[in-house]
Design a protein around this motif. Sequence first.
Motif, PDB file in Angstrom:
ATOM      1  N   LYS A 176      -9.116  -0.845  -3.085  1.00 33.13           N
ATOM      2  CA  LYS A 176      -9.181  -1.280  -4.561  1.00 33.13           C
ATOM      3  C   LYS A 176      -9.557  -2.846  -4.536  1.00 33.13           C
ATOM      4  N   GLU A 177      -9.131  -3.545  -3.708  1.00 34.42           N
ATOM      5  CA  GLU A 177      -9.348  -5.034  -3.899  1.00 34.42           C
ATOM      6  C   GLU A 177     -10.703  -5.301  -3.513  1.00 34.42           C
ATOM      7  N   MET A 178     -11.281  -4.573  -2.667  1.00 32.67           N
ATOM      8  CA  MET A 178     -12.869  -4.771  -2.161  1.00 32.67           C
ATOM      9  C   MET A 178     -13.667  -4.205  -3.390  1.00 32.67           C
ATOM     10  N   ASP A 218       1.013  -1.449  -0.062  1.00 27.91           N
ATOM     11  CA  ASP A 218      -0.037  -0.078   0.220  1.00 27.91           C
ATOM     12  C   ASP A 218       0.903   1.370   0.024  1.00 27.91           C
ATOM     13  N   TYR A 231      -2.147 -10.326  -2.734  1.00 30.58           N
ATOM     14  CA  TYR A 231      -1.586  -9.598  -1.865  1.00 30.58           C
ATOM     15  C   TYR A 231      -2.456  -8.874  -0.704  1.00 30.58           C
ATOM     16  N   GLN A 232      -3.769  -8.976  -1.064  1.00 33.06           N
ATOM     17  CA  GLN A 232      -4.559  -8.096  -0.345  1.00 33.06           C
ATOM     18  C   GLN A 232      -4.591  -8.735   1.350  1.00 33.06           C
ATOM     19  N   SER A 233      -4.276 -10.123   1.191  1.00 37.42           N
ATOM     20  CA  SER A 233      -4.171 -10.642   2.700  1.00 37.42           C
ATOM     21  C   SER A 233      -3.124 -10.085   3.577  1.00 37.42           C
ATOM     22  N   PHE A 235      -5.052   0.289  -0.561  1.00 43.62           N
ATOM     23  CA  PHE A 235      -5.176  -0.977  -1.361  1.00 43.62           C
ATOM     24  C   PHE A 235      -6.229  -2.172  -1.058  1.00 43.62           C
ATOM     25  N   GLY A 236      -6.515  -1.983   0.234  1.00 42.43           N
ATOM     26  CA  GLY A 236      -7.796  -2.614   0.590  1.00 42.43           C
ATOM     27  C   GLY A 236      -9.100  -2.197  -0.190  1.00 42.43           C
ATOM     28  N   TRP A 281      -2.933  -4.827   3.585  1.00 37.31           N
ATOM     29  CA  TRP A 281      -3.688  -4.102   4.203  1.00 37.31           C
ATOM     30  C   TRP A 281      -3.279  -4.062   5.901  1.00 37.31           C
ATOM     31  N   VAL A 283      -9.577 -10.305  -6.942  1.00 33.77           N
ATOM     32  CA  VAL A 283      -9.076 -10.002  -5.570  1.00 33.77           C
ATOM     33  C   VAL A 283      -7.692 -10.560  -5.723  1.00 33.77           C
TER      34      VAL A 283
END
Length: 400
Positions: free
Chosen positions: A116-118, A71, A132-134, A113-114, A137, A129
């Motif tokens: 964008k993924e959501m 992020d 790297y979202q995991s 970043f979160g 954030w 998704v």
Amino acid sequence: MRDRFGVTGLGVVAPNGATTEEYWAATLSGRSGIGPITRFDPASYPVRLAGEVRGFTARDHLPSRITTQTDHWTHMGLVAADNALVDAGVSPASLPEYEMTVVTASSSGGTEFGQKEMTGLWGKGSDHVGAYQSIAWFYAASTGQISIRNGMRGPCAAIATEQAGGLDAVGQARRMMRSGARLALVGGTDASLCPYGLVAQLSSRGLSKRHDPARAYVPFDTEACGYVPGEGGAMFVVEKDPAPSRPTYGHIAGYAATFDPPVERNRPPTLARAITLALADAGARPDEIDVVFADAMGLPSADRMEAEALVSIFGHHKVPVTAPKTMTGRLYAGGAALDVATALLSMRDGVIPPTVGTTDPVRSLGLDLVLGQPRERPVRTALVVARGFGGFNAALVLVE
């Protein structure tokens, strides 16, 4: 004999300067980085202003592999850490990997970043998704990325105490160094200037809704109306018992933290206790403090509470008080870290930066505010104060 924890390197990424010296020059000249939000269209939100780090492009400093996995908040932490190491003249590869530690603070993690993924999840489905979202954030992402990038494999930590976090990270790093680490990369950044992040901040009810950048964030003023959010922060290289010949900005002499109970408990705030404990930890008397870098929340009740704590310890108009964060906004976990960097630069150059915007201070608060222009005077001992949303208080004493 007390351990000596010397700050040998600084790295700053701030709304009014993307490097340490750019930030310092802007701060001494009273140049603000607060302006209209440009990262997204804020027209439908009650808050329209922020301290954005304009002109900062992560790919100018970091490999694309890292920038795509992390992020914006971590990008700024990595760059600030790199600059701090260069400033200190430290090559991590030349030091034992298990004797170096990383401690960072964050109040919100990777919200941009979160988001964008959501958006991908709800707009296009789970296949959109990224993996790297995991991790991007997560509050500890900056600590992890900085430690991996520099091969620092000693005990590491991440602190989440909102604005107080920048000081709590320093306190935690000092504990780790007393337990065997010889060098710490420590500090904090935050970057939550996206729709999701701004909505989350609105719940605190502390954000200023004024649209005039010059009057939106005016702590200790008769027209104080809240604070402006910002992004950025600072990182430091701290070394235990640096050689006398090794240049330092200053030394970490005292630290303490307290926690305020909920208002409904009807118990007094504990900021004054945090300051008193930090002074005792440093072995310093109140009359030895040359400047206080205030938390300066910008809410009338919070400003009065802080002023009462300071006056109870130092007396009326007995110590200069400043809040250069009026030029950046409150950077949350990055804010107190930036105040530490500013205090160290004040010690280096013998000048106290001003509080800007505040033009009609509340006289009954009893503070000797540094307003308008820098105040030149020797700064041998500085106190930095920070409060985090929810009851966190921290105080840090720095000495030459």
